[in-house]
Design an enzyme around this catalytic site. Structure first.
Site, PDB file in Angstrom:
ATOM      1  N   CYS A 112       0.778  -1.198  -0.082  1.00  0.00           N
ATOM      2  CA  CYS A 112       0.177   0.018   0.149  1.00  0.00           C
ATOM      3  C   CYS A 112       0.828   1.288   0.052  1.00  0.00           C
ATOM      4  O   CYS A 112       0.529   2.124  -0.310  1.00  0.00           O
ATOM      5  CB  CYS A 112      -0.895  -0.138   1.131  1.00  0.00           C
ATOM      6  N   HIS A 254      -3.214   7.097   3.073  1.00  0.00           N
ATOM      7  CA  HIS A 254      -3.755   5.645   2.355  1.00  0.00           C
ATOM      8  C   HIS A 254      -5.065   5.540   2.709  1.00  0.00           C
ATOM      9  O   HIS A 254      -5.199   5.381   4.019  1.00  0.00           O
ATOM     10  CB  HIS A 254      -2.516   4.639   2.656  1.00  0.00           C
ATOM     11  N   ASN A 284     -10.293   0.143  -0.096  1.00  0.00           N
ATOM     12  CA  ASN A 284      -8.916   0.196  -0.043  1.00  0.00           C
ATOM     13  C   ASN A 284      -8.063  -0.490  -1.341  1.00  0.00           C
ATOM     14  O   ASN A 284      -7.854  -1.510  -1.659  1.00  0.00           O
ATOM     15  CB  ASN A 284      -8.300  -0.510   1.144  1.00  0.00           C
TER      16      ASN A 284
HETATM   17  O1  UT7 Z   1      -3.828  -1.343   3.662  1.00  0.00           O
HETATM   18  C1  UT7 Z   1      -2.485  -1.787   4.250  1.00  0.00           C
HETATM   19  C2  UT7 Z   1      -2.731  -1.586   5.762  1.00  0.00           C
HETATM   20  N1  UT7 Z   1      -3.881  -1.981   6.046  1.00  0.00           N
HETATM   21  C3  UT7 Z   1      -4.769  -1.356   7.091  1.00  0.00           C
HETATM   22  O2  UT7 Z   1      -4.210  -0.452   7.477  1.00  0.00           O
HETATM   23  C4  UT7 Z   1      -5.874  -2.052   7.461  1.00  0.00           C
HETATM   24  C5  UT7 Z   1      -5.779  -2.373   9.073  1.00  0.00           C
HETATM   25  N2  UT7 Z   1      -6.814  -2.797   9.798  1.00  0.00           N
HETATM   26  C6  UT7 Z   1      -8.110  -2.504   9.658  1.00  0.00           C
HETATM   27  O3  UT7 Z   1      -8.615  -1.611   9.034  1.00  0.00           O
HETATM   28  C7  UT7 Z   1      -9.054  -3.085  10.674  1.00  0.00           C
HETATM   29  O4  UT7 Z   1      -8.413  -3.965  11.715  1.00  0.00           O
HETATM   30  C8  UT7 Z   1     -10.137  -4.216  10.037  1.00  0.00           C
HETATM   31  C9  UT7 Z   1     -11.014  -3.308   9.267  1.00  0.00           C
HETATM   32  C10 UT7 Z   1      -9.302  -4.976   8.900  1.00  0.00           C
HETATM   33  C11 UT7 Z   1     -10.830  -4.910  10.868  1.00  0.00           C
HETATM   34  O5  UT7 Z   1     -11.490  -4.193  11.802  1.00  0.00           O
HETATM   35  P1  UT7 Z   1     -11.426  -4.486  13.375  1.00  0.00           P
HETATM   36  O6  UT7 Z   1     -12.334  -3.570  13.885  1.00  0.00           O
HETATM   37  O7  UT7 Z   1     -10.266  -4.269  13.905  1.00  0.00           O
HETATM   38  O8  UT7 Z   1     -12.004  -5.701  13.591  1.00  0.00           O
HETATM   39  P2  UT7 Z   1     -11.345  -7.108  14.460  1.00  0.00           P
HETATM   40  O9  UT7 Z   1     -10.368  -7.795  13.386  1.00  0.00           O
HETATM   41  O10 UT7 Z   1     -10.733  -6.563  15.693  1.00  0.00           O
HETATM   42  O11 UT7 Z   1     -12.446  -7.913  14.674  1.00  0.00           O
HETATM   43  C12 UT7 Z   1     -13.707  -7.712  15.596  1.00  0.00           C
HETATM   44  C13 UT7 Z   1     -14.844  -8.566  15.333  1.00  0.00           C
HETATM   45  C14 UT7 Z   1     -14.093 -10.045  15.080  1.00  0.00           C
HETATM   46  O12 UT7 Z   1     -15.266 -10.823  15.770  1.00  0.00           O
HETATM   47  P3  UT7 Z   1     -15.103 -11.177  17.413  1.00  0.00           P
HETATM   48  O13 UT7 Z   1     -13.830 -12.121  17.353  1.00  0.00           O
HETATM   49  O14 UT7 Z   1     -14.817 -10.106  18.205  1.00  0.00           O
HETATM   50  O15 UT7 Z   1     -16.351 -12.168  17.480  1.00  0.00           O
HETATM   51  C15 UT7 Z   1     -14.190 -10.467  13.767  1.00  0.00           C
HETATM   52  O16 UT7 Z   1     -14.477 -11.676  13.670  1.00  0.00           O
HETATM   53  O17 UT7 Z   1     -15.407  -8.340  13.916  1.00  0.00           O
HETATM   54  C16 UT7 Z   1     -15.506  -9.406  13.204  1.00  0.00           C
HETATM   55  N3  UT7 Z   1     -15.485  -9.318  11.980  1.00  0.00           N
HETATM   56  C17 UT7 Z   1     -16.376  -9.017  11.027  1.00  0.00           C
HETATM   57  N4  UT7 Z   1     -17.620  -9.098  11.515  1.00  0.00           N
HETATM   58  C18 UT7 Z   1     -18.806  -9.013  10.445  1.00  0.00           C
HETATM   59  C19 UT7 Z   1     -14.324  -9.222  11.080  1.00  0.00           C
HETATM   60  N5  UT7 Z   1     -14.748  -8.742   9.501  1.00  0.00           N
HETATM   61  C20 UT7 Z   1     -16.042  -8.670   9.669  1.00  0.00           C
HETATM   62  C21 UT7 Z   1     -17.034  -8.650   8.741  1.00  0.00           C
HETATM   63  N6  UT7 Z   1     -18.304  -8.646   9.214  1.00  0.00           N
HETATM   64  N7  UT7 Z   1     -16.659  -8.164   7.395  1.00  0.00           N
END
Ligand code: UT7
Length: 333
Positions: A112, A254, A284
């Site tokens: 990225c 980004h 993204n």
């Molecule tokens: O582009 C290069 C660099 N990349 C980035 O900078 C991306 C950085 N990360 C992010 O943007 C975020 O961490 C994500 C969007 C990838 C994920 O969001 P988050 O708020 O950090 O979610 P999480 O991974 O902590 O997951 C929270 C919960 C989990 O469920 P439990 O374990 O709490 O029950 C996930 O399984 O949300 C769940 N989850 C979803 N639920 C519904 C993860 N993806 C989804 C989804 N729909 N699409």
């Protein structure tokens, strides 16, 4: 005044197919509410099979050349994580399809952060006298490496391309590319990766673990590093340019996640309304993200000549980079 690369053209290209959150909800265990609240994304674009990164790169490159009023350049840099083939690079094909056969052409992979690495490389070639005109393209067909069963990465990433033209000028001109702050931390190598298909996990010799040929990301761990590294890198590049955040008209980060952009703006003390965002419409797009956001905000008439723009990115590697420039008067392709 010293010789410097100057930005003189911009363009972008998106594939035709829009994939809405509702389209993802139809095939994955997710909701429109989760995607919108956690990422700020409403839709993204996918290139259908048959359309590759070079096709998107040619569309963006042609638009940038038209915007610059140039029919030729001597170097083409394509920043991409998703080349048409593992070998050779995509840039020579893009150059030849743009009628630029003979130009130096190579790919840059900093995921990225790729566009900013490509911009720094192109600007360096010009400043050092090895090139007079450079086309820098960020292009991705990220949908080609997404695990269709991974609801998190599928919610975020999309396809697209953006490009700029640089030409030799002087450091006091609007559009001059000054110092770029670039960095990496390979301790986070596994956090954003496609495990199989390279020289470590050879497709020809072993059958990869299921899913290893798909893109994976440790989202939560990456989130905080993205905020921290981009904040530090922005401060470093502003300090070097003897500027403060008060001098910045637009922060173009980004487009990884709206919550990351909000935290970055808050960390730097830049009002959120001065933080460019097109993530709702395109998601993204990795290496294409910054030039796509610049082109969209330019087209909307918000980014105007004389505005000071702070660019910053973070991505796989892990890598990061930033630069600051005064926006020039540009025609759009
Ligand atoms: O582009 C290069 C660099 N990349 C980035 O900078 C991306 C950085 N990360 C992010 O943007 C975020 O961490 C994500 C969007 C990838 C994920 O969001 P988050 O708020 O950090 O979610 P999480 O991974 O902590 O997951 C929270 C919960 C989990 O469920 P439990 O374990 O709490 O029950 C996930 O399984 O949300 C769940 N989850 C979803 N639920 C519904 C993860 N993806 C989804 C989804 N729909 N699409």
């Amino acid at each position: 005044m010293s010789r410097s690369a100057v930005l003189v053209g911009i363009g972008s290209f998106l594939p035709p197919r829009v994939v809405s959150n509702a389209d993802l909800v139809a095939r994955l265990d997710t909701t429109d509410e989760w995607i919108w609240a956690r990422t700020g994304i409403a839709q993204r674009y996918y290139a259908d099979p048959g359309m590759a990164t070079s096709d998107l790169a040619v569309g963006a490159g042609a638009a940038a050349l038209k915007s610059a009023g140039e029919s030729t350049v001597d170097t083409v840099v394509v920043a991409t994580t998703t080349p048409d083939r593992p070998c050779p690079g995509t840039a020579p094909l893009v150059a030849s399809r743009l009628g630029l056969t003979g130009a130096a052409a190579f790919d840059v992979n900093a995921v990225c952060t790729g566009f900013l690495y490509g911009l720094a490389t192109g600007a360096g070639l010009i400043a050092g006298g090895s090139a007079d005109r450079v086309l820098v393209i960020g292009a991705e067909t990220f949908s080609s490496i997404l695990d269709p069963a991974d609801r998190t990465t599928s919610a975020i990433f999309g396809d697209g391309a953006g490009a700029v033209v640089l030409r030799a000028g002087t450091a006091d001109e609007p559009g001059a590319i000054g110092r770029c702050d670039l960095g990496s931390d390979g301790e986070g190598y596994d956090m954003i990766t496609v495990r199989a298909g390279g020289s470590r996990s050879r497709l020809a010799a072993t059958s990869p673990e299921p899913g290893d040929h798909y893109f994976t990301m440790a989202g939560r761990e990456v989130f905080w590093r993205a905020v921290q590294r981009m904040s530090d890198s922005c401060r470093a590049v502003l300090e070097q340019a003897k500027m403060t955040t008060e001098d910045v008209d637009w922060l173009v980060g980004h487009q990884a996640n709206q919550r990351i952009l909000n935290r970055l703006a808050d960390n730097l003390g830049i009002p959120r309304e001065r933080c460019v965002s097109n993530i709702a419409a395109v998601g993204n797009t990795a290496a294409a993200s910054i030039p796509l956001a610049l082109d969209h905000v330019c087209a909307a008439g918000l980014l105007r000549p004389g505005h000071r723009v702070l660019l910053t990115a973070f991505g796989g590697g892990l890598t990061w980079g930033s630069t600051v420039l005064t926006w020039p008067a540009l025609a759009r392709g």
